[in-house]
Design a protein around this motif. Structure first.
Motif, PDB file in Angstrom:
ATOM      1  N   THR B 143     -19.027 -10.232  -0.889  1.00  0.00           N
ATOM      2  CA  THR B 143     -17.696 -10.485  -0.317  1.00  0.00           C
ATOM      3  C   THR B 143     -17.064 -11.634  -1.095  1.00  0.00           C
ATOM      4  O   THR B 143     -17.745 -12.350  -1.832  1.00  0.00           O
ATOM      5  N   ASN B 144     -15.762 -11.815  -0.939  1.00  0.00           N
ATOM      6  CA  ASN B 144     -15.066 -12.863  -1.675  1.00  0.00           C
ATOM      7  C   ASN B 144     -15.579 -14.252  -1.319  1.00  0.00           C
ATOM      8  O   ASN B 144     -16.150 -14.460  -0.253  1.00  0.00           O
ATOM      9  N   PHE B 145     -15.315 -15.216  -2.214  1.00  0.00           N
ATOM     10  CA  PHE B 145     -15.759 -16.589  -1.964  1.00  0.00           C
ATOM     11  C   PHE B 145     -14.641 -17.409  -1.320  1.00  0.00           C
ATOM     12  O   PHE B 145     -14.495 -18.586  -1.565  1.00  0.00           O
ATOM     13  N   THR B 146     -13.863 -16.732  -0.501  1.00  0.00           N
ATOM     14  CA  THR B 146     -12.863 -17.395   0.336  1.00  0.00           C
ATOM     15  C   THR B 146     -13.531 -17.797   1.643  1.00  0.00           C
ATOM     16  O   THR B 146     -14.675 -17.406   1.904  1.00  0.00           O
ATOM     17  N   ASN B 147     -12.813 -18.528   2.473  1.00  0.00           N
ATOM     18  CA  ASN B 147     -13.396 -18.922   3.760  1.00  0.00           C
ATOM     19  C   ASN B 147     -13.803 -17.692   4.567  1.00  0.00           C
ATOM     20  O   ASN B 147     -14.908 -17.628   5.105  1.00  0.00           O
ATOM     21  N   GLU B 148     -12.905 -16.713   4.635  1.00  0.00           N
ATOM     22  CA  GLU B 148     -13.198 -15.527   5.430  1.00  0.00           C
ATOM     23  C   GLU B 148     -14.326 -14.700   4.828  1.00  0.00           C
ATOM     24  O   GLU B 148     -15.184 -14.187   5.549  1.00  0.00           O
ATOM     25  N   GLY B 149     -14.316 -14.584   3.493  1.00  0.00           N
ATOM     26  CA  GLY B 149     -15.367 -13.835   2.821  1.00  0.00           C
ATOM     27  C   GLY B 149     -16.732 -14.485   3.020  1.00  0.00           C
ATOM     28  O   GLY B 149     -17.744 -13.815   3.256  1.00  0.00           O
ATOM     29  N   GLU B 150     -16.747 -15.818   2.953  1.00  0.00           N
ATOM     30  CA  GLU B 150     -17.998 -16.568   3.145  1.00  0.00           C
ATOM     31  C   GLU B 150     -18.508 -16.396   4.575  1.00  0.00           C
ATOM     32  O   GLU B 150     -19.703 -16.193   4.803  1.00  0.00           O
ATOM     33  N   ALA B 151     -17.575 -16.485   5.522  1.00  0.00           N
ATOM     34  CA  ALA B 151     -17.971 -16.333   6.928  1.00  0.00           C
ATOM     35  C   ALA B 151     -18.516 -14.929   7.164  1.00  0.00           C
ATOM     36  O   ALA B 151     -19.522 -14.748   7.867  1.00  0.00           O
ATOM     37  N   THR B 152     -17.879 -13.941   6.546  1.00  0.00           N
ATOM     38  CA  THR B 152     -18.339 -12.563   6.680  1.00  0.00           C
ATOM     39  C   THR B 152     -19.748 -12.413   6.114  1.00  0.00           C
ATOM     40  O   THR B 152     -20.630 -11.803   6.744  1.00  0.00           O
ATOM     41  N   ALA B 153     -19.954 -12.981   4.910  1.00  0.00           N
ATOM     42  CA  ALA B 153     -21.278 -12.904   4.279  1.00  0.00           C
ATOM     43  C   ALA B 153     -22.328 -13.570   5.169  1.00  0.00           C
ATOM     44  O   ALA B 153     -23.425 -13.034   5.367  1.00  0.00           O
ATOM     45  N   HIS B 154     -21.972 -14.726   5.725  1.00  0.00           N
ATOM     46  CA  HIS B 154     -22.905 -15.449   6.587  1.00  0.00           C
ATOM     47  C   HIS B 154     -23.286 -14.616   7.809  1.00  0.00           C
ATOM     48  O   HIS B 154     -24.462 -14.469   8.144  1.00  0.00           O
ATOM     49  N   TYR B 155     -22.280 -14.040   8.425  1.00  0.00           N
ATOM     50  CA  TYR B 155     -22.506 -13.242   9.640  1.00  0.00           C
ATOM     51  C   TYR B 155     -23.386 -12.031   9.347  1.00  0.00           C
ATOM     52  O   TYR B 155     -24.358 -11.750  10.050  1.00  0.00           O
ATOM     53  N   ILE B 156     -23.060 -11.312   8.261  1.00  0.00           N
ATOM     54  CA  ILE B 156     -23.841 -10.129   7.901  1.00  0.00           C
ATOM     55  C   ILE B 156     -25.265 -10.532   7.546  1.00  0.00           C
ATOM     56  O   ILE B 156     -26.238  -9.889   7.950  1.00  0.00           O
ATOM     57  N   SER B 157     -25.370 -11.626   6.799  1.00  0.00           N
ATOM     58  CA  SER B 157     -26.693 -12.107   6.383  1.00  0.00           C
ATOM     59  C   SER B 157     -27.591 -12.371   7.584  1.00  0.00           C
ATOM     60  O   SER B 157     -28.734 -11.901   7.651  1.00  0.00           O
ATOM     61  N   GLU B 158     -27.039 -13.100   8.579  1.00  0.00           N
ATOM     62  CA  GLU B 158     -27.832 -13.420   9.771  1.00  0.00           C
ATOM     63  C   GLU B 158     -28.244 -12.141  10.503  1.00  0.00           C
ATOM     64  O   GLU B 158     -29.377 -11.990  10.940  1.00  0.00           O
ATOM     65  N   THR B 159     -27.295 -11.225  10.619  1.00  0.00           N
ATOM     66  CA  THR B 159     -27.558  -9.972  11.337  1.00  0.00           C
ATOM     67  C   THR B 159     -28.657  -9.158  10.654  1.00  0.00           C
ATOM     68  O   THR B 159     -29.562  -8.627  11.308  1.00  0.00           O
ATOM     69  N   LEU B 160     -28.556  -9.045   9.324  1.00  0.00           N
ATOM     70  CA  LEU B 160     -29.526  -8.204   8.607  1.00  0.00           C
ATOM     71  C   LEU B 160     -30.893  -8.883   8.497  1.00  0.00           C
ATOM     72  O   LEU B 160     -31.930  -8.220   8.598  1.00  0.00           O
TER      73      LEU B 160
END
Lengths: 198, 198
Positions: B143-160
């Motif tokens: 995902t992008n290295f924007t605030n939203e992209g980072e938050a998305t990556a973090h959320y998906i990472s924790e879930t997976l």
């Protein structure tokens, strides 16, 4: 990796819109397909409907769905005045001032030799015919005060005056509410030249 | 003065495009009707064709005209790697590097609570199901290295990771060709933390 052909076709087609480059077109296509398919269908219908129904008013050249537009058909208007504007948007602005009760001619453009836009493209022949109906007494040039708009006004003015018509131009000067400190020198110079006795 | 209804309908419909306000929509409508009716018809056809034909790939969620897209059907790809991107455009950028031969999952968006975009809107359930096929060994978050992209990556990472999957993220650091003098402090700080032994 190949983009699906209907997506590619849509992206290409969106580039026909003025001011839309490859990146915006792609963004628009994704947005419509992902978030607003209803909007996409709506726009599709609007486009085909507009292409089918809209043509030019036989008298003033604006867009209309009829033979002659409602402004030209309005008997209460002063048919001795004809105001020449570049676009229907300009006409709308003048209408909103509620100070003008004459008729219009819409050029649908401006002279721009560099873009290959000549007298034919702004329907000059039709404008001449329109002004020569024996009713029009004064032609008011309300093209924009840009270089191209000024050149267009000058060209039309010379052409119509050669045919014995009275031609005027919107006044230039300091805008209402304008502070001299923030008005450009060209405008002030023009306002000085065109000063009025009070 | 009334604008013809089909012109008004077209102007309104053009505002459904992202980034198009009332003035641009009007300019676009005038342009199409005055100078490019063929383009208007073309765009109309492209829109209805795209709405009709495009849907989402059953496996990776990208746009496709088939049940499963050609990337997902490509047997030569490494099915143990799954790269998660926000949009098909991001996927295309990664493909152009010619360095990645795994498969993809396209979120078609990013988490953005302020815009009301939650986990369901980025198809998180489908991503979880896709990763749990027993073949995928590593999920690469791109995902992008924007605030939203980072938050998305973090959320998906924790879930997976909670489901025992191996998750990685694209490396951050100084861009290729980057001069330190012109790189922002955050990037340099991150590059310092993530420094590699040579």
């Amino acid at each position: 990796m190949k983009t699906p052909s209907s997506l590619e076709f849509l992206t290409e087609a969106l580039r026909r819109l003025p001011g839309v480059g490859p990146k915006s077109a792609q963004r628009m296509a994704y947005h419509l397909m992902q978030h607003d398919r209803e909007g996409a269908s709506l726009l599709g219908r609007a486009l085909s409907q507009a292409v089918e129904r809209l043509h030019h008013c036989a008298r003033c050249n604006t867009f209309t769905e009829n033979e002659v537009c409602e402004v030209c058909l309005d008997d209460s208007r002063d048919a001795t005045l004809l105001c020449v504007v570049e676009t229907p948007a300009d006409q709308l602005m003048i209408e909103q001032t509620l100070t003008y009760k004459g008729l219009y001619f819409i050029l649908m453009g401006r002279l721009s030799p560099l873009d290959g836009i000549g007298p034919k493209d702004i329907h000059l022949e039709r404008l001449i015919a329109r002004c020569s109906d024996g009713v029009v007494k004064e032609v008011i040039l309300a093209t924009n005060f840009t270089n191209e708009g000024e050149a267009t006004a000058h060209y039309i003015s010379e052409t119509l005056k050669a045919r014995g018509l009275k031609v005027s131009r919107l006044a230039r000067g300091v805008p209402v509410g304008g502070e001299l400190e923030y008005v450009d020198a060209g405008t002030i110079a023009r306002a000085m030249l065109d000063r009025r006795s009070t």
